[in-house]
Enzyme design. Structure first.
Site, PDB file in Angstrom:
ATOM      1  N   ALA A 250       0.850  -1.195   0.000  1.00 13.85           N
ATOM      2  CA  ALA A 250       0.000   0.000   0.000  1.00 13.85           C
ATOM      3  C   ALA A 250       0.879   1.236   0.000  1.00 13.85           C
ATOM      4  CB  ALA A 250      -0.922  -0.005   1.222  1.00 13.85           C
ATOM      5  N   ASP A 251       0.317   2.321  -0.460  1.00 17.83           N
ATOM      6  CA  ASP A 251       0.993   3.609  -0.383  1.00 17.83           C
ATOM      7  C   ASP A 251      -0.063   4.691  -0.245  1.00 17.83           C
ATOM      8  OD1 ASP A 251       3.858   4.825  -0.758  1.00 17.83           O
ATOM      9  OD2 ASP A 251       2.471   6.184  -1.759  1.00 17.83           O
TER      10      ASP A 251
END
Length: 198
Positions: A74-75
């Site tokens: 994720a970012d």
């Protein structure tokens, strides 16, 4: 009683203890690995695209080390209008970010990827979360930063901690997204790969 089917290897590609704690809520076994990816926005790249590109890069960076796994990455990129707010990395930048954000609405774009490194199937989603910030005094900002030191959090906002006191309201489809791992979307992605959560 039905036997549960668990994919033999799940890898969370993140060094964040908060994402680790979030994934633990699903009560499935997983490993942790830190992808070595430089995090920056490309020229003229919109926040959603930055977040998604970085989440994908993290997943593919780990694929060689884990050739038979479901890799979860994720970012998150925060945006105040057209201005991207990344990780401040130091106190001075964090003060500037919070001064800009006070009393305003900020959109946190959290990109989620699940890469099956064996089949090369990639699932992605970008979950937006709209956060309205309180009006803050210089003293409140300083007090928060000294206590929380959120220098590696997008937009200097550590909502899983004292940062919740900075926030007037949150609007979005998944409250987990603001902390960094959209669990509702993740359950859908893992289910599509045959992982039974319940």
């Amino acid at each position: 009683m039905k036997n549960r089917t668990i994919y033999p290897r799940l890898v969370l590609g993140s060094s964040s203890i908060y994402r680790r704690e979030q994934l633990q809520r699903l009560q499935i076994p997983f490993e942790i690995a830190s992808p070595n990816v430089e995090e920056f926005a490309l020229p003229d790249e919109i926040p959603e695209a930055t977040a998604l590109r970085l989440a994908k890069e993290k997943a593919y960076a780990l694929a060689k080390s884990f050739p038979d796994a479901l890799i979860i990455t994720a970012d998150q990129v925060a945006a105040l209008g057209t201005v991207q707010l990344g990780k401040p990395l130091n106190h001075e930048n964090a003060v500037q970010q919070l001064q800009m954000m006070q009393g305003k609405e900020v959109v946190f774009h959290t990109a989620l990827c699940v890469l099956n490194s064996y089949t090369a199937r990639l699932q992605t989603r970008v979950i937006p979360c709209l956060v309205k910030y309180r009006e803050l005094s210089a003293k409140q900002i300083e007090h928060y930063l000294v206590r929380e030191q959120p220098y590696h959090c997008a937009g200097s906002a550590k909502a899983e901690g004292l940062g919740i006191a900075l926030i007037a309201s949150i609007t979005g489809e998944d409250p987990n997204a603001l902390i960094g791992l959209p669990l509702i979307a993740l359950v859908d992605m893992l289910t599509a790969e045959g992982v039974e959560i319940l």
